[in-house]
Design a protein around this motif. Structure first.
Motif, short mmCIF file in Angstrom:
data_model
loop_
_atom_site.label_atom_id
_atom_site.label_comp_id
_atom_site.label_asym_id
_atom_site.label_seq_id
_atom_site.Cartn_x
_atom_site.Cartn_y
_atom_site.Cartn_z
N ARG A 59 58.38 -39.00 28.34
CA ARG A 59 59.79 -38.60 28.29
C ARG A 59 60.37 -38.98 26.95
NH1 ARG A 59 63.46 -42.80 28.95
NH2 ARG A 59 62.51 -44.83 29.46
N VAL A 60 61.58 -38.41 26.67
CA VAL A 60 62.32 -38.73 25.45
C VAL A 60 63.72 -39.16 25.88
CG1 VAL A 60 63.15 -37.89 23.23
CG2 VAL A 60 61.01 -36.98 24.20
N ASP A 61 64.14 -40.34 25.44
CA ASP A 61 65.47 -40.77 25.85
C ASP A 61 66.53 -40.25 24.88
OD1 ASP A 61 65.14 -44.26 24.71
OD2 ASP A 61 65.41 -42.38 23.60
N GLU A 62 67.77 -40.66 25.15
CA GLU A 62 68.87 -40.14 24.37
C GLU A 62 68.86 -40.59 22.91
OE1 GLU A 62 69.04 -41.79 27.13
OE2 GLU A 62 69.91 -43.77 26.72
N THR A 63 68.11 -41.63 22.61
CA THR A 63 68.06 -42.12 21.22
C THR A 63 66.93 -41.45 20.43
OG1 THR A 63 66.51 -43.91 21.71
CG2 THR A 63 68.88 -44.36 22.00
N GLY A 64 66.13 -40.62 21.11
CA GLY A 64 65.00 -39.95 20.44
C GLY A 64 63.70 -40.72 20.55
N THR A 65 63.69 -41.82 21.32
CA THR A 65 62.45 -42.60 21.50
C THR A 65 61.57 -41.89 22.52
OG1 THR A 65 63.57 -44.66 20.98
CG2 THR A 65 61.47 -44.81 22.15
N VAL A 66 60.29 -41.74 22.17
CA VAL A 66 59.33 -41.04 23.04
C VAL A 66 58.48 -42.09 23.76
CG1 VAL A 66 57.47 -39.33 23.17
CG2 VAL A 66 59.27 -39.11 21.43
N TYR A 67 58.29 -41.89 25.09
CA TYR A 67 57.49 -42.82 25.90
C TYR A 67 56.34 -42.05 26.56
CZ TYR A 67 61.60 -45.83 25.54
OH TYR A 67 62.62 -46.61 25.08
N VAL A 68 55.24 -42.77 26.82
CA VAL A 68 54.13 -42.22 27.58
C VAL A 68 53.93 -43.11 28.80
CG1 VAL A 68 52.37 -43.54 26.27
CG2 VAL A 68 51.72 -41.44 27.50
N ARG A 69 53.60 -42.48 29.94
CA ARG A 69 53.40 -43.24 31.16
C ARG A 69 51.92 -43.60 31.30
NH1 ARG A 69 56.98 -38.99 32.60
NH2 ARG A 69 59.08 -39.79 33.16
N THR A 70 51.65 -44.88 31.57
CA THR A 70 50.28 -45.35 31.78
C THR A 70 50.23 -46.18 33.04
OG1 THR A 70 50.48 -47.46 30.60
CG2 THR A 70 50.05 -45.50 29.25
N ALA A 71 49.01 -46.60 33.40
CA ALA A 71 48.87 -47.44 34.60
C ALA A 71 49.57 -48.77 34.40
CB ALA A 71 47.38 -47.66 34.91
N ASP A 72 49.80 -49.16 33.16
CA ASP A 72 50.47 -50.44 32.88
C ASP A 72 51.95 -50.24 32.61
OD1 ASP A 72 47.59 -51.40 30.95
OD2 ASP A 72 48.04 -51.81 33.08
N GLY A 73 52.45 -49.07 32.92
CA GLY A 73 53.87 -48.81 32.70
C GLY A 73 54.08 -47.96 31.46
N GLU A 74 55.34 -47.71 31.13
CA GLU A 74 55.65 -46.88 29.98
C GLU A 74 55.36 -47.62 28.67
OE1 GLU A 74 59.68 -45.60 30.33
OE2 GLU A 74 59.10 -43.71 31.31
N LYS A 75 54.86 -46.85 27.69
CA LYS A 75 54.61 -47.39 26.35
C LYS A 75 55.33 -46.51 25.35
CE LYS A 75 51.56 -50.37 27.97
NZ LYS A 75 51.79 -51.83 27.94
N VAL A 76 55.87 -47.14 24.34
CA VAL A 76 56.58 -46.38 23.31
C VAL A 76 55.55 -45.63 22.47
CG1 VAL A 76 58.02 -46.51 21.25
CG2 VAL A 76 58.51 -47.97 23.23
N VAL A 77 55.79 -44.31 22.33
CA VAL A 77 54.89 -43.48 21.52
C VAL A 77 55.41 -43.43 20.09
CG1 VAL A 77 53.99 -41.14 21.19
CG2 VAL A 77 54.21 -42.10 23.50
N GLY A 78 56.71 -43.25 19.94
CA GLY A 78 57.29 -43.17 18.61
C GLY A 78 58.73 -42.68 18.69
N SER A 79 59.31 -42.47 17.56
CA SER A 79 60.70 -42.01 17.50
C SER A 79 60.72 -40.60 16.93
CB SER A 79 61.51 -42.95 16.61
OG SER A 79 62.85 -42.49 16.53
N TRP A 80 61.58 -39.75 17.51
CA TRP A 80 61.63 -38.35 17.08
C TRP A 80 63.07 -38.00 16.75
CZ3 TRP A 80 58.06 -34.71 16.11
CH2 TRP A 80 58.48 -33.40 15.97
N GLN A 81 63.31 -37.65 15.49
CA GLN A 81 64.67 -37.29 15.07
C GLN A 81 64.70 -35.90 14.43
OE1 GLN A 81 67.07 -39.35 15.85
NE2 GLN A 81 65.67 -41.00 16.52
#
Length: 409
Positions: free
Chosen positions: A8-30
């Motif tokens: 998912r991408v939140d309102e700040t442009g931060t991209v997350y990936v879902r894993t078995a250990d929870g969400e991990k930050v993928v990067g920032s997208w502007q």
């Protein structure tokens, strides 16, 4: 905010990936919309999927080394663990784990295979060493020499063992070859020495035969000539270049004496005529031994004929050259057969013949090149002169090649 099953991408442009250990930050997208952000990192995930798929194929279908495969796996694992892609990263880790297991399995299989190959190579080299050590004591100089050279070629085609084992086996193998070469060299050196001894002995016999040629003591001198002939035969053969000349002088001295004796004992003509008939029969028997196919048997048969020949006595003077020439021709053929066998087993003589042939071939090739150059330059006089020189060198080369052919090469 935008999302899909794996990110998912939140309102700040931060991209997350879902894993078995929870969400991990993928990067920032502007740079654009959230959908574009997810699409970008999903493409990165697809790129990882393709790379892992390709590596799986290489590991399963090629001879990629375990070391190189593990390096590639580690590189891909670092990219997966960096979470810079959106997708089922846990599934990729699972595939990489299975790939590690496959690489480990292949590593063990190759280790077993190498051990098997090493054992096979050890057995093959031990067999080569055993055969070489047996050949080291052989007197079949030509056949054993050729077989040893063949064993060397076989050895070179086998894999190396551990250094200690390989060196030990090679030392034994090399020692066996050296022992054979030393014995062969000693054998031919001994043959050369024997021929030189025979030459010196026959020189002495010729000198005595020539000193007796004018004797009129018919009985004692004839007996001494018979003794000299026995000594001649016992002396063995001298070098080929001396043997015929010595024989002609030796026989010529006897001819002088026996011709004189024959003129004194003319009454023996009848007996000598009968002797001639017997010797002609023996000469015919001897001639049937040719061509020589079994040298040893032919030598034994000729020796029997020759012993009966010597027991017969003299023949009329004018008939002697012809009948003796027939016997001598048979003896020469037997000697040639022996000489041919000796030449075929003499590596030093063969090497000299090959060297001469090579030098002559080089000279012929050079002259041909010079002739072509002279023709091209319009210098026909020089070309004609070189052509005549080429014809002479070519004749020498043809003769050398004919001599080399006698060695079987």
């Amino acid at each position: 905010m935008s999302s899909d099953p794996w990110g998912r991408v939140d309102e700040t442009g931060t991209v997350y990936v879902r894993t078995a250990d929870g969400e991990k930050v993928v990067g920032s997208w502007q740079a654009g919309s959230p959908e574009e952000a997810l699409a970008y990192f999903e493409r990165k995930y697809e790129g990882l999927v393709v790379e892992i798929g390709l590596l799986e194929k290489r590991v399963k279908t090629t001879d990629l080394s375990a070391k190189d495969a593990q390096t590639a796996i580690d590189h891909l694992r670092e990219q997966v663990d960096a979470h810079h892609a959106v997708g089922d990263l846990d599934a990729l880790r699972t595939r990489l784990d299975k790939l590690v297991e496959l690489v480990d399995k292949r590593r063990e299989e190759r280790k077993v295979q190498r051990a098997k190959q090493s054992d096979e190579a050890r057995g093959a080299k031990e067999a080569l060493v055993a055969e070489a050590e047996e050949l080291a004591g052989s007197d079949q100089w030509r056949a054993a020499g050729e077989r040893l050279r063949s064993l060397v070629d076989t050895w070179k085609g086998l894999p190396r063992l551990d250094r200690k084992s390989d060196d030990e086996l090679w030392h034994r193998f090399s020692h066996a070859r050296s022992a054979f070469s030393k014995r062969r060299k000693q054998h031919f050196a001994q043959l050369d020495a024997q021929r030189e001894d025979a030459r010196q002995t026959k020189e002495r016999l010729v000198a005595e035969a020539e000193a007796l040629s004018n004797s009129t003591e018919w009985g004692p001198t004839a007996a001494r000539y018979r003794d000299l002939m026995s000594e001649w035969k016992a002396a063995g053969r001298a070098q080929r270049e001396h043997e015929d000349d010595l024989w002609n002088r030796f026989r010529g001295a006897q001819d002088v004496f026996f011709a004189a004796r024959s003129s004194v004992f003319a009454e023996r003509d009848a007996e000598q005529t009968e002797n001639l008939k017997l010797k002609e029969e023996l000469a015919e028997e001897a001639e049937k031994l040719l061509p020589v196919t079994d040298l040893k048997a032919a030598r034994a048969a000729f020796r029997s004929v020759n012993e009966r020949w010597e027991a017969i006595g003299h023949v009329p003077r004018d008939a002697r050259p012809k009948v003796e020439g027939r016997m001598h021709a048979v003896e020469r053929a037997l000697q040639e057969a022996e000489e041919s066998e000796w030449r075929r087993t003499n590596p030093e003589a063969r090497a000299r013949a090959e060297g001469l042939t090579g030098q002559l071939q080089a000279a012929v090739d050079k002259l041909r090149s010079q002739i072509e150059q002279a023709r091209a330059q319009g210098n026909n006089a020089r070309a004609d002169k070189l052509q005549r020189e080429l014809e002479g060198r070519q004749a020498l080369l043809d003769q050398a090649l004919k001599g080399l052919h006698e060695f079987g090469g």
